[in-house]
Design a protein around this motif. Structure first.
Motif, mmCIF file in Angstrom:
data_model
loop_
_atom_site.group_PDB
_atom_site.id
_atom_site.type_symbol
_atom_site.label_atom_id
_atom_site.label_comp_id
_atom_site.label_asym_id
_atom_site.label_seq_id
_atom_site.Cartn_x
_atom_site.Cartn_y
_atom_site.Cartn_z
ATOM 1 N N LEU A 73 83.589 49.554 37.422
ATOM 2 C CA LEU A 73 82.364 49.633 36.618
ATOM 3 C C LEU A 73 81.950 51.087 36.510
ATOM 4 O O LEU A 73 81.781 51.766 37.513
ATOM 5 N N TYR A 74 81.794 51.559 35.275
ATOM 6 C CA TYR A 74 81.396 52.949 35.013
ATOM 7 C C TYR A 74 79.970 52.933 34.479
ATOM 8 O O TYR A 74 79.704 52.394 33.402
ATOM 9 N N VAL A 75 79.049 53.518 35.232
ATOM 10 C CA VAL A 75 77.635 53.571 34.858
ATOM 11 C C VAL A 75 77.330 54.972 34.353
ATOM 12 O O VAL A 75 77.499 55.958 35.085
ATOM 13 N N THR A 76 76.909 55.095 33.124
ATOM 14 C CA THR A 76 76.568 56.390 32.545
ATOM 15 C C THR A 76 75.074 56.435 32.256
ATOM 16 O O THR A 76 74.519 55.535 31.613
ATOM 17 N N GLY A 77 74.429 57.463 32.745
ATOM 18 C CA GLY A 77 73.004 57.636 32.506
ATOM 19 C C GLY A 77 72.691 58.829 31.635
ATOM 20 O O GLY A 77 71.569 58.968 31.146
ATOM 21 N N GLU A 78 73.672 59.704 31.432
ATOM 22 C CA GLU A 78 73.459 60.899 30.626
ATOM 23 C C GLU A 78 74.004 60.755 29.212
ATOM 24 O O GLU A 78 73.515 61.397 28.293
ATOM 25 N N GLU A 79 75.050 59.952 29.036
ATOM 26 C CA GLU A 79 75.668 59.777 27.734
ATOM 27 C C GLU A 79 75.560 58.327 27.289
ATOM 28 O O GLU A 79 75.394 57.418 28.116
ATOM 29 N N SER A 80 75.664 58.121 25.996
ATOM 30 C CA SER A 80 75.679 56.761 25.472
ATOM 31 C C SER A 80 77.073 56.158 25.630
ATOM 32 O O SER A 80 78.050 56.881 25.845
ATOM 33 N N LEU A 81 77.157 54.856 25.503
ATOM 34 C CA LEU A 81 78.451 54.190 25.615
ATOM 35 C C LEU A 81 79.393 54.629 24.492
ATOM 36 O O LEU A 81 80.609 54.724 24.689
ATOM 37 N N GLN A 82 78.830 54.935 23.316
ATOM 38 C CA GLN A 82 79.654 55.378 22.205
ATOM 39 C C GLN A 82 80.286 56.734 22.493
ATOM 40 O O GLN A 82 81.457 56.974 22.168
ATOM 41 N N GLN A 83 79.531 57.632 23.104
ATOM 42 C CA GLN A 83 80.078 58.948 23.447
ATOM 43 C C GLN A 83 81.216 58.830 24.449
ATOM 44 O O GLN A 83 82.236 59.507 24.318
ATOM 45 N N VAL A 84 81.056 57.982 25.452
ATOM 46 C CA VAL A 84 82.113 57.794 26.444
ATOM 47 C C VAL A 84 83.343 57.157 25.794
ATOM 48 O O VAL A 84 84.489 57.538 26.074
ATOM 49 N N ALA A 85 83.115 56.178 24.895
ATOM 50 C CA ALA A 85 84.237 55.523 24.226
ATOM 51 C C ALA A 85 84.990 56.494 23.325
ATOM 52 O O ALA A 85 86.223 56.452 23.238
ATOM 53 N N MET A 86 84.268 57.386 22.654
ATOM 54 C CA MET A 86 84.916 58.376 21.798
ATOM 55 C C MET A 86 85.772 59.337 22.620
ATOM 56 O O MET A 86 86.869 59.713 22.214
ATOM 57 N N ARG A 87 85.279 59.723 23.803
ATOM 58 C CA ARG A 87 86.061 60.611 24.661
ATOM 59 C C ARG A 87 87.324 59.905 25.153
ATOM 60 O O ARG A 87 88.408 60.492 25.189
#
Length: 459
Positions: A125-139
């Motif tokens: 499980l990857y919890v991101t609080g600084e970036e949106s899920l779309q930004q992480v998916a694009m990376r």
């Protein structure tokens, strides 16, 4: 209603005070003591639930030390040997790992690469609080990572993260970053000392009691140290720091604290378009020297964690243009440079008080051990006399204040590593000289600084 407890905490080091004061007596910083409010101890424990009362795991009976099992804890490979090396051999269940680094160093990229590959075999499980899920998916798409099995969550509330983790039951939990997480019972802004401390304690306690591998991403201050209270580094099991300048494509991952392996271990990565790629032979990169020998350049062998590594050190000695000569050290301790220059003058008979001295470790590597003393002085002497040293020469050794050359740990392993890379001569402390001759390697043992300078003249 829960009682509110008021305290005064230093934002630099996390020291607590009963009242406000202008200077923190622990770290000597000015105007860093600020007021924080939180729930008092009994109410805070009740709000969090009885399940999380134990910090290092569930409460158990008292045992004799002789009855404790000595079986090694199983480790999970991250898929990257350099990452596993810094962690002590792999991921340990129930461990809490804190990764720090400057903005843009590649912390999120490295963890995303590792977790995407691990998610195919273990729940993650990857919890991101600084970036949106779309930004992480694009990376992840840009890096060409497998994204099918990785579960994602965009959340900054610790309570909400724990609810999702209890439902999903991941074996690997990544929180990016700890500075944006917050606990509802603590009445302060996210990123404050009290919030970082309570959030880290909550997440670490959950990891210990459920056997979850926890990764926390942390910010750093302008001097490169981890931001937040100092107690944060005491809570976690492993603290690693990702270093690298913006003008260099290489990144070094250094272990600062590790309860499951060697500290000061070093892993090297290259930042490419496909993400961070591990460098399995760092010495070959840091030894990319010119075809012709140049004055002030010498190769030394440093010991990083559990392996030797060859790096090049450069020195430039020039007449001081102003009234006060400059002493600049990049990758080395500047105070130690000043001390070694005094030893060189006293026991080597070389006067450089009217010269500017600049030293640099090639490749952005930071050398913290004293085995670089002799190589540093050799580079300074080479530049001062404008005489190049042989390119097949490697040097290491500690220099004492009385001019003696002191031995360093793992001396013979350093010589063998230099021989593997084609070096044929080694200037080493007398106590580190091997008893048996090494094929193709001429070892020059020295016990005093004057002997080392004489040996350099004969080369």
């Amino acid at each position: 209603m829960a009682k509110v407890k008021t305290a005064y905490v230093c934002t630099e080091c996390g020291a607590d005070y009963s009242k406000w004061q202008g200077q923190c007596t622990a770290c000597q910083a000015w105007n860093t003591v600020s007021e924080v409010r939180g729930v008092s101890g009994a109410n805070a424990r009740g709000a969090r639930g009885a399940r999380f009362e134990g910090f290092a795991g569930s409460l158990s009976e008292v045992k004799s030390l002789d009855d404790v099992s000595l079986a090694e804890q199983p480790r999970i490979s991250s898929g990257m040997q350099e990452f596993d090396r810094v962690l002590g051999g792999g991921l340990v269940e129930g461990s809490a790992v804190l990764m720090g680094g400057h903005p843009g160093a590649g912390k999120s990229t490295l963890l995303l690469q590792a977790v995407c590959h691990l998610a195919s075999s273990v729940p993650a499980l990857y919890v991101t609080g600084e970036e949106s899920l779309q930004q992480v998916a694009m990376r992840a798409k840009r890096l060409g990572l497998p994204t099918k099995d990785l579960k994602m969550l965009s959340e900054t509330s610790v309570e909400r993260v724990m609810q999702v983790a209890e439902l999903e039951k991941p074996r690997i939990l990544v929180v990016d970053s700890i500075q944006v997480m917050h606990v509802a019972e603590t009445e302060s802004a996210p990123g404050s000392v009290s919030q970082v401390r309570e959030s880290a304690a909550y997440l670490t306690r959950f990891a210990k009691q459920t056997g979850t591998i926890l990764f926390l991403v942390g910010h750093v201050t302008k001097d490169g140290s981890l931001a937040g209270p100092k107690v944060l580094e005491h809570m976690i099991d492993c603290s690693i720091l990702l270093e690298g300048s913006s003008d260099s494509r290489y990144r070094t991952l250094r272990g600062i604290k590790n309860r499951f392996g060697a500290v000061n271990e070093l892993g090297v990565f290259a930042m490419l378009e496909q993400g961070l790629k591990e460098v399995k032979n760092p010495s070959a990169i840091f030894l990319n020297r010119g075809e012709e020998a140049a004055p002030g350049s010498v190769v030394m062998v440093v010991w990083e964690g559990t392996r030797p590594m060859l790096v090049e050190i450069q020195a430039l000695v020039d007449m001081a243009q102003g009234g006060y000569p400059r002493r600049v050290a990049v990758g080395l301790d500047q105070n130690r440079l000043a001390m070694l220059l005094a030893v060189l003058h006293r026991h080597g008979g070389m006067h450089v008080s009217d010269q500017d001295v600049f030293v640099n470790v090639v490749g952005g590597v930071k050398v913290n051990e004293t085995s670089a003393d002799l190589a540093l002085l050799a580079a300074i002497v080479s530049s001062f006399r404008d005489r190049a040293l042989p390119q097949d020469l490697v040097i290491f050794g500690e220099v004492g204040l009385s001019g003696e050359i002191r031995p360093v740990p793992s001396g013979q392993e350093r010589i063998y590593e230099a021989a593997k890379h084609g070096f044929t001569r080694a200037l080493v402390p007398k106590s580190n000289a091997p008893r048996k001759a090494i094929e193709g390697m001429k070892v020059i043992p020295v016990s005093k600084l004057s002997d080392a300078l004489s040996a350099l003249e004969d080369l």
